[in-house]
Design a protein around this motif. Structure first.
Motif, PDB file in Angstrom:
ATOM      1  N   GLU A 304       0.815  -1.224   0.000  1.00  0.00           N
ATOM      2  CA  GLU A 304       0.000   0.000   0.000  1.00  0.00           C
ATOM      3  C   GLU A 304       0.841   1.263   0.000  1.00  0.00           C
ATOM      4  OE1 GLU A 304      -2.985  -0.326   3.021  1.00  0.00           O
ATOM      5  OE2 GLU A 304      -3.750  -2.160   2.069  1.00  0.00           O
ATOM      6  N   THR A 305       2.039   1.175   0.539  1.00  0.00           N
ATOM      7  CA  THR A 305       2.892   2.367   0.586  1.00  0.00           C
ATOM      8  C   THR A 305       4.205   2.099  -0.147  1.00  0.00           C
ATOM      9  OG1 THR A 305       4.029   1.677   2.597  1.00  0.00           O
ATOM     10  CG2 THR A 305       1.992   2.966   2.874  1.00  0.00           C
ATOM     11  N   LEU A 306       4.854   3.198  -0.488  1.00  0.00           N
ATOM     12  CA  LEU A 306       6.147   3.105  -1.153  1.00  0.00           C
ATOM     13  C   LEU A 306       7.182   2.482  -0.215  1.00  0.00           C
ATOM     14  CD1 LEU A 306       7.070   3.748  -3.927  1.00  0.00           C
ATOM     15  CD2 LEU A 306       7.361   6.134  -3.277  1.00  0.00           C
ATOM     16  N   GLU A 307       7.077   2.813   1.073  1.00  0.00           N
ATOM     17  CA  GLU A 307       8.007   2.249   2.058  1.00  0.00           C
ATOM     18  C   GLU A 307       7.919   0.721   2.055  1.00  0.00           C
ATOM     19  OE1 GLU A 307       6.129   4.900   2.584  1.00  0.00           O
ATOM     20  OE2 GLU A 307       7.584   6.444   3.153  1.00  0.00           O
ATOM     21  N   GLU A 308       6.666   0.208   2.039  1.00  0.00           N
ATOM     22  CA  GLU A 308       6.476  -1.239   2.054  1.00  0.00           C
ATOM     23  C   GLU A 308       7.040  -1.861   0.772  1.00  0.00           C
ATOM     24  OE1 GLU A 308       2.334  -2.094   2.651  1.00  0.00           O
ATOM     25  OE2 GLU A 308       2.685  -4.269   2.497  1.00  0.00           O
ATOM     26  N   ALA A 309       6.789  -1.202  -0.358  1.00  0.00           N
ATOM     27  CA  ALA A 309       7.270  -1.732  -1.642  1.00  0.00           C
ATOM     28  C   ALA A 309       8.802  -1.803  -1.643  1.00  0.00           C
ATOM     29  CB  ALA A 309       6.771  -0.873  -2.798  1.00  0.00           C
TER      30      ALA A 309
END
Ligand code: HEC
Ligand code: HEC
Length: 346
Positions: A304-309
């Motif tokens: 869901e977030t860029l951090e997670e990706a």
């Protein structure tokens, strides 16, 4: 002369070294030809890249396109008559105000049919070496057949579309002006693809940095870029679209799909196109341009977030547990990849 050719052996050595020199020259000439990259834009001036990035290129500032086709293509892109029940247009899923993608994990097509992969952006799609997560088609023109015929997307056909549009003088007259053979499926595709080519986003801060503007990035963003290169993200995300120029397995380290669970047909990736075992779980490396604008991430839309990706990329593509600081800095760098459309930031 007599002295030079005094022995048979020297003579042969002489001939062999001349042949060798000729072969070397041909080899060098050929490799210099191969290194010459095809120009994307005739108008594009040579770009001086001041950094040793090498692998990433800026988007050309200006593309020359036939504005009449761009305008017609824009209308067609927003035309629900392209779908069987006149409810779905290309813009129903590719929202220009949401980075050219869909904020939903999976888009809804005709009769609310749920998509099987996350909708990628239409911005800069001309610079993709192939289209779709699996690279099933190559050109923008070919790509258009996919949504038009897909039962989940528009469930239509060219004869149906052409006969509907032929009843509308606002279309027939414009087609007649631009194309000698008037309104037909090839010209519809040509107009839409020309509009899509106008959806390029130059002048990202990172592109300005590549063009030599040292102050276009903050020190933290530069450090993020340094780590992006040092950890090897750039070995896959590269070229003009910072991705979308090669295929790679998703899950080079560890098994992403087993860890996530519920493996679907779409997860097989390029295998669905080629049937080759080695293509199982292989995907087109994603473009990272305007990436902050297009959550959720991955073909399955799970991050869901860029951090997670970024965290998952470190884990499954590099076998590396990125620290919170790594992630923060890399995300800061990724946010410098947001460009401008029609002179305004995306
Ligand atoms: C119901 C939602 C939906 C509609 C309507 C739709 N698309 Fe898409 N589009 C998608 C999805 C999902 C994909 C990715 C498909 C895949 O990879 O298998 C995609 C992929 C694309 C791509 C390739 C992008 C890339 O990075 O590979 C382009 C270009 C595109 N669509 C243009 C269009 C055009 C033009 C239309 C109208 C004729 C259209 N789309 C209609 C959902 C949609
Ligand atoms: C071995 C090749 C490879 C490496 C290395 C790699 N990636 Fe990726 N990246 C991919 C592929 C393939 C995808 C598409 C995966 C999918 O959704 O199926 C992707 C997708 C992404 C996405 C999501 C894009 C989207 O639109 O959903 C982001 C963000 C990303 N990568 C960032 C990074 C970062 C940051 C690094 C370094 C920490 C990195 N990648 C390293 C191959 C790679």
């Amino acid at each position: 002369m007599k002295k030079l050719y005094s022995s048979q052996r020297t003579r042969w050595l002489y001939i062999i070294s001349i042949i060798f020199l000729c072969l070397m020259t041909i080899g060098l000439w050929r490799s210099s030809q191969l290194l010459e990259k095809p120009k994307i834009d005739e108008e594009q001036k040579p770009i001086a890249i001041t950094l040793s990035s090498g692998a990433i290129e800026p988007i050309p500032l200006v593309r020359k396109l036939d504005e009449r086709k761009v305008d017609l293509g824009r209308n067609l892109f927003n035309e629900p008559k392209l779908s069987k029940d006149n409810t779905i247009s290309c813009a129903s899923c590719h929202h220009l105000d949401a980075g050219g993608a869909d904020p939903k994990r999976f888009s809804l097509g005709i009769n609310d049919a749920v998509g099987v992969v996350n909708t990628p952006t239409v911005f800069n799609s001309e610079f993709n070496f192939k289209m779709h997560w699996s690279g099933v088609v190559t050109t923008l023109e070919e790509q258009i057949d996919k949504p038009v015929y897909s039962e989940r997307v528009m469930a239509s056909s060219w004869p149906e579309i052409v006969s509907k549009l032929q009843k509308l003088p606002e279309y027939t007259s414009v087609f007649a002006k631009i194309y000698p053979d008037g309104l037909n499926s090839d010209n519809i595709k040509n107009a839409i693809a020309t509009y899509e080519r106008s959806l390029y986003t130059p002048n990202a801060r990172f592109d300005r940095f590549l063009r030599g503007e040292q102050n276009a990035l903050t020190e933290e963003e530069k450090e993020g870029y340094r780590r992006f290169k040092a950890y090897g993200c750039v070995s896959c995300h590269q070229g003009i679209n910072i991705g979308a120029n090669l295929f790679q397995n998703f899950g080079l380290f560890g098994n992403y799909f087993e860890d996530r669970g519920n493996i679907t047909k779409a997860d097989l990736g390029r295998f669905n196109v080629t049937g080759n075992e080695e293509d199982r779980y292989k995907f087109r490396v994603s473009s990272l341009r305007n990436i902050e604008k297009t959550p959720p991430y991955f073909h399955d839309g799970t991050a869901e977030t860029l951090e997670e990706a970024v965290m998952l990329m470190g884990k499954y593509q590099l076998g590396r547990q990125l620290s919170d600081q790594d992630i923060e800095l890399i995300v800061k760098f990724l946010k410098t990849l947001t460009g401008e459309y029609q002179g305004k930031p995306l």
